[in-house]
Write a protein that holds these residues in place. Structure first.
Motif, PDB file in Angstrom:
ATOM      1  N   ARG A   1      36.351 -26.041 -19.601  1.00  0.00           N
ATOM      2  CA  ARG A   1      36.417 -27.178 -18.672  1.00  0.00           C
ATOM      3  C   ARG A   1      35.533 -28.301 -19.216  1.00  0.00           C
ATOM      4  NH1 ARG A   1      35.259 -28.469 -12.740  1.00  0.00           N
ATOM      5  NH2 ARG A   1      35.575 -30.721 -12.881  1.00  0.00           N
ATOM      6  N   TRP A   2      34.483 -27.898 -19.946  1.00  0.00           N
ATOM      7  CA  TRP A   2      33.581 -28.847 -20.584  1.00  0.00           C
ATOM      8  C   TRP A   2      33.428 -28.464 -22.043  1.00  0.00           C
ATOM      9  CZ3 TRP A   2      32.390 -26.328 -16.022  1.00  0.00           C
ATOM     10  CH2 TRP A   2      32.305 -27.120 -14.872  1.00  0.00           C
ATOM     11  N   VAL A   3      33.199 -29.456 -22.875  1.00  0.00           N
ATOM     12  CA  VAL A   3      32.872 -29.224 -24.284  1.00  0.00           C
ATOM     13  C   VAL A   3      31.652 -30.081 -24.580  1.00  0.00           C
ATOM     14  CG1 VAL A   3      33.654 -29.383 -26.683  1.00  0.00           C
ATOM     15  CG2 VAL A   3      35.278 -28.764 -24.882  1.00  0.00           C
ATOM     16  N   ILE A   4      30.686 -29.495 -25.268  1.00  0.00           N
ATOM     17  CA  ILE A   4      29.442 -30.190 -25.592  1.00  0.00           C
ATOM     18  C   ILE A   4      29.293 -30.238 -27.098  1.00  0.00           C
ATOM     19  CG2 ILE A   4      26.927 -30.207 -25.309  1.00  0.00           C
ATOM     20  CD1 ILE A   4      27.414 -28.424 -22.774  1.00  0.00           C
ATOM     21  N   GLU A   5      29.032 -31.431 -27.624  1.00  0.00           N
ATOM     22  CA  GLU A   5      28.769 -31.580 -29.061  1.00  0.00           C
ATOM     23  C   GLU A   5      27.299 -31.919 -29.250  1.00  0.00           C
ATOM     24  OE1 GLU A   5      33.096 -33.035 -30.790  1.00  0.00           O
ATOM     25  OE2 GLU A   5      31.542 -34.561 -30.455  1.00  0.00           O
ATOM     26  N   VAL A   6      26.645 -31.162 -30.142  1.00  0.00           N
ATOM     27  CA  VAL A   6      25.237 -31.363 -30.488  1.00  0.00           C
ATOM     28  C   VAL A   6      25.110 -31.272 -32.003  1.00  0.00           C
ATOM     29  CG1 VAL A   6      24.329 -30.462 -28.299  1.00  0.00           C
ATOM     30  CG2 VAL A   6      24.756 -28.891 -30.185  1.00  0.00           C
ATOM     31  N   ASN A   7      23.937 -31.651 -32.523  1.00  0.00           N
ATOM     32  CA  ASN A   7      23.700 -31.522 -33.959  1.00  0.00           C
ATOM     33  C   ASN A   7      23.931 -30.084 -34.411  1.00  0.00           C
ATOM     34  OD1 ASN A   7      22.788 -34.163 -34.850  1.00  0.00           O
ATOM     35  ND2 ASN A   7      20.973 -33.824 -33.587  1.00  0.00           N
ATOM     36  N   GLN A   8      24.513 -29.935 -35.594  1.00  0.00           N
ATOM     37  CA  GLN A   8      24.715 -28.594 -36.134  1.00  0.00           C
ATOM     38  C   GLN A   8      23.363 -27.916 -36.305  1.00  0.00           C
ATOM     39  OE1 GLN A   8      26.175 -27.581 -40.222  1.00  0.00           O
ATOM     40  NE2 GLN A   8      27.975 -26.997 -39.028  1.00  0.00           N
ATOM     41  N   GLY A   9      23.289 -26.678 -35.871  1.00  0.00           N
ATOM     42  CA  GLY A   9      22.055 -25.910 -35.943  1.00  0.00           C
ATOM     43  C   GLY A   9      21.322 -25.838 -34.616  1.00  0.00           C
ATOM     44  N   TYR A  10      21.686 -26.707 -33.673  1.00  0.00           N
ATOM     45  CA  TYR A  10      21.018 -26.701 -32.364  1.00  0.00           C
ATOM     46  C   TYR A  10      21.146 -25.333 -31.701  1.00  0.00           C
ATOM     47  CZ  TYR A  10      19.642 -27.825 -27.595  1.00  0.00           C
ATOM     48  OH  TYR A  10      19.007 -27.824 -26.370  1.00  0.00           O
ATOM     49  N   THR A  11      22.354 -24.780 -31.697  1.00  0.00           N
ATOM     50  CA  THR A  11      22.560 -23.503 -31.001  1.00  0.00           C
ATOM     51  C   THR A  11      21.791 -22.369 -31.669  1.00  0.00           C
ATOM     52  OG1 THR A  11      24.631 -23.135 -32.211  1.00  0.00           O
ATOM     53  CG2 THR A  11      24.794 -24.172 -30.035  1.00  0.00           C
ATOM     54  N   ASP A  12      21.690 -22.387 -32.995  1.00  0.00           N
ATOM     55  CA  ASP A  12      20.903 -21.366 -33.699  1.00  0.00           C
ATOM     56  C   ASP A  12      19.410 -21.529 -33.415  1.00  0.00           C
ATOM     57  OD1 ASP A  12      23.166 -20.198 -34.804  1.00  0.00           O
ATOM     58  OD2 ASP A  12      23.017 -21.342 -36.677  1.00  0.00           O
ATOM     59  N   THR A  13      18.918 -22.749 -33.495  1.00  0.00           N
ATOM     60  CA  THR A  13      17.496 -23.034 -33.273  1.00  0.00           C
ATOM     61  C   THR A  13      17.059 -22.652 -31.864  1.00  0.00           C
ATOM     62  OG1 THR A  13      17.550 -24.861 -34.844  1.00  0.00           O
ATOM     63  CG2 THR A  13      15.741 -24.872 -33.264  1.00  0.00           C
ATOM     64  N   HIS A  14      17.929 -22.871 -30.873  1.00  0.00           N
ATOM     65  CA  HIS A  14      17.583 -22.603 -29.482  1.00  0.00           C
ATOM     66  C   HIS A  14      18.141 -21.278 -28.970  1.00  0.00           C
ATOM     67  CE1 HIS A  14      15.710 -26.533 -28.751  1.00  0.00           C
ATOM     68  NE2 HIS A  14      16.615 -26.984 -29.607  1.00  0.00           N
ATOM     69  N   ASN A  15      18.706 -20.476 -29.866  1.00  0.00           N
ATOM     70  CA  ASN A  15      19.271 -19.166 -29.505  1.00  0.00           C
ATOM     71  C   ASN A  15      20.323 -19.249 -28.406  1.00  0.00           C
ATOM     72  OD1 ASN A  15      17.659 -17.676 -31.371  1.00  0.00           O
ATOM     73  ND2 ASN A  15      15.931 -17.946 -29.965  1.00  0.00           N
ATOM     74  N   VAL A  16      21.116 -20.319 -28.424  1.00  0.00           N
ATOM     75  CA  VAL A  16      22.221 -20.481 -27.476  1.00  0.00           C
ATOM     76  C   VAL A  16      23.416 -19.714 -28.024  1.00  0.00           C
ATOM     77  CG1 VAL A  16      23.802 -22.146 -26.427  1.00  0.00           C
ATOM     78  CG2 VAL A  16      21.382 -22.750 -26.742  1.00  0.00           C
ATOM     79  N   SER A  17      24.038 -18.884 -27.180  1.00  0.00           N
ATOM     80  CA  SER A  17      25.159 -18.079 -27.665  1.00  0.00           C
ATOM     81  C   SER A  17      26.239 -17.942 -26.601  1.00  0.00           C
ATOM     82  CB  SER A  17      24.664 -16.701 -28.114  1.00  0.00           C
ATOM     83  OG  SER A  17      24.020 -16.033 -27.057  1.00  0.00           O
ATOM     84  N   VAL A  18      27.386 -17.417 -27.013  1.00  0.00           N
ATOM     85  CA  VAL A  18      28.508 -17.177 -26.114  1.00  0.00           C
ATOM     86  C   VAL A  18      28.030 -16.279 -24.973  1.00  0.00           C
ATOM     87  CG1 VAL A  18      30.789 -16.084 -25.921  1.00  0.00           C
ATOM     88  CG2 VAL A  18      30.235 -17.503 -27.917  1.00  0.00           C
ATOM     89  N   GLY A  19      28.410 -16.637 -23.744  1.00  0.00           N
ATOM     90  CA  GLY A  19      27.995 -15.892 -22.564  1.00  0.00           C
ATOM     91  C   GLY A  19      26.819 -16.521 -21.839  1.00  0.00           C
ATOM     92  N   ASP A  20      26.035 -17.375 -22.537  1.00  0.00           N
ATOM     93  CA  ASP A  20      24.939 -18.086 -21.875  1.00  0.00           C
ATOM     94  C   ASP A  20      25.520 -19.093 -20.900  1.00  0.00           C
ATOM     95  OD1 ASP A  20      23.056 -16.652 -23.303  1.00  0.00           O
ATOM     96  OD2 ASP A  20      22.743 -18.225 -24.803  1.00  0.00           O
ATOM     97  N   GLU A  21      24.682 -19.569 -19.989  1.00  0.00           N
ATOM     98  CA  GLU A  21      25.109 -20.499 -18.939  1.00  0.00           C
ATOM     99  C   GLU A  21      24.652 -21.916 -19.268  1.00  0.00           C
ATOM    100  OE1 GLU A  21      24.382 -21.188 -14.145  1.00  0.00           O
ATOM    101  OE2 GLU A  21      23.634 -19.369 -15.094  1.00  0.00           O
ATOM    102  N   VAL A  22      25.452 -22.899 -18.817  1.00  0.00           N
ATOM    103  CA  VAL A  22      25.072 -24.305 -18.926  1.00  0.00           C
ATOM    104  C   VAL A  22      24.965 -24.856 -17.509  1.00  0.00           C
ATOM    105  CG1 VAL A  22      25.611 -26.560 -19.900  1.00  0.00           C
ATOM    106  CG2 VAL A  22      26.313 -24.482 -21.121  1.00  0.00           C
ATOM    107  N   GLN A  23      23.788 -25.399 -17.171  1.00  0.00           N
ATOM    108  CA  GLN A  23      23.548 -25.950 -15.839  1.00  0.00           C
ATOM    109  C   GLN A  23      23.490 -27.465 -15.896  1.00  0.00           C
ATOM    110  OE1 GLN A  23      19.889 -24.045 -14.631  1.00  0.00           O
ATOM    111  NE2 GLN A  23      20.911 -22.090 -14.215  1.00  0.00           N
ATOM    112  N   GLY A  24      23.879 -28.118 -14.794  1.00  0.00           N
ATOM    113  CA  GLY A  24      23.819 -29.565 -14.689  1.00  0.00           C
ATOM    114  C   GLY A  24      25.057 -30.282 -15.203  1.00  0.00           C
ATOM    115  N   LEU A  25      26.149 -29.554 -15.367  1.00  0.00           N
ATOM    116  CA  LEU A  25      27.388 -30.161 -15.873  1.00  0.00           C
ATOM    117  C   LEU A  25      28.008 -31.092 -14.833  1.00  0.00           C
ATOM    118  CD1 LEU A  25      28.782 -26.922 -17.479  1.00  0.00           C
ATOM    119  CD2 LEU A  25      28.213 -29.018 -18.729  1.00  0.00           C
ATOM    120  N   PRO A  26      28.472 -32.269 -15.261  1.00  0.00           N
ATOM    121  CA  PRO A  26      29.098 -33.192 -14.313  1.00  0.00           C
ATOM    122  C   PRO A  26      30.467 -32.680 -13.881  1.00  0.00           C
ATOM    123  CG  PRO A  26      29.220 -34.064 -16.532  1.00  0.00           C
ATOM    124  CD  PRO A  26      28.420 -32.804 -16.609  1.00  0.00           C
ATOM    125  N   ARG A  27      30.827 -32.944 -12.662  1.00  0.00           N
ATOM    126  CA  ARG A  27      32.125 -32.508 -12.131  1.00  0.00           C
ATOM    127  C   ARG A  27      33.163 -33.548 -12.274  1.00  0.00           C
ATOM    128  NH1 ARG A  27      32.837 -27.181 -11.359  1.00  0.00           N
ATOM    129  NH2 ARG A  27      30.799 -26.303 -11.161  1.00  0.00           N
TER     130      ARG A  27
END
Length: 162
Positions: free
Chosen positions: A136-162
């Motif tokens: 429903r949402w797609v987020i683009e960030v600098n490459q490596g952000y998800t590795d650096t912050h240990n963000v992975s599939v199954g984690d939650e994203v809060q504060g998404l606009p409706r």
């Protein structure tokens, strides 16, 4: 003579409609400038691990129109470390992204209706492929952000606009 007037009227209506759609109030470009990104609307979202621990936050513009989503970050030279763009759709569906005219690599994060991350791709600049997943949402960030912050599939994203 009557036929000529009807042809002129048809042509005038056609020009009016074209003007409204391409350069007038019905045009996304007239509302958002040449890049198509509405920089006045921004959001901060928080990534939260499955254990409830905050993993990181990003702030950035919202892309919620067709023109904004098509342009995305393609006219952007770089992002700050905690900056990104949030693409918003009306409902969940299969979303496909490309790295059209990108000058730097990105992590592309797909988020489902429930706020959980469904897929993460590490995309090279101008990669010649589609990156797709349910979202429903797609987020683009600098490459490596998800590795650096240990963000992975199954984690939650809060504060998404409706």
């Amino acid at each position: 003579m009557k036929r000529r007037w009807s042809q002129l009227l048809f042509f005038a209506v056609l020009v009016l409609v074209f003007g409204l759609v391409v350069g007038g109030p019905l045009s996304d470009v007239s509302r958002y400038g040449e890049t198509g990104v509405n920089s006045t609307d921004s959001v901060t979202v928080t990534f939260v691990g499955s254990d409830g621990v905050e993993l990181g936050q990003i702030t950035g513009p919202i892309a919620d129109t067709w023109t904004e989503r098509r342009t995305g970050l393609s006219d952007t030279e770089s992002l700050d470390p905690n900056e990104g763009m949030v693409f918003v759709y009306e409902d969940e569906g299969t979303r496909a992204f490309v790295m059209r005219n990108m000058s730097f690599p990105l992590d592309i994060i797909f988020v489902g209706e429930d706020g959980q991350i469904t897929a993460i791709y590490h995309a090279a600049a101008d990669a010649d492929r589609h990156f797709s997943a349910q979202a429903r949402w797609v987020i683009e960030v600098n490459q490596g952000y998800t590795d650096t912050h240990n963000v992975s599939v199954g984690d939650e994203v809060q504060g998404l606009p409706r």
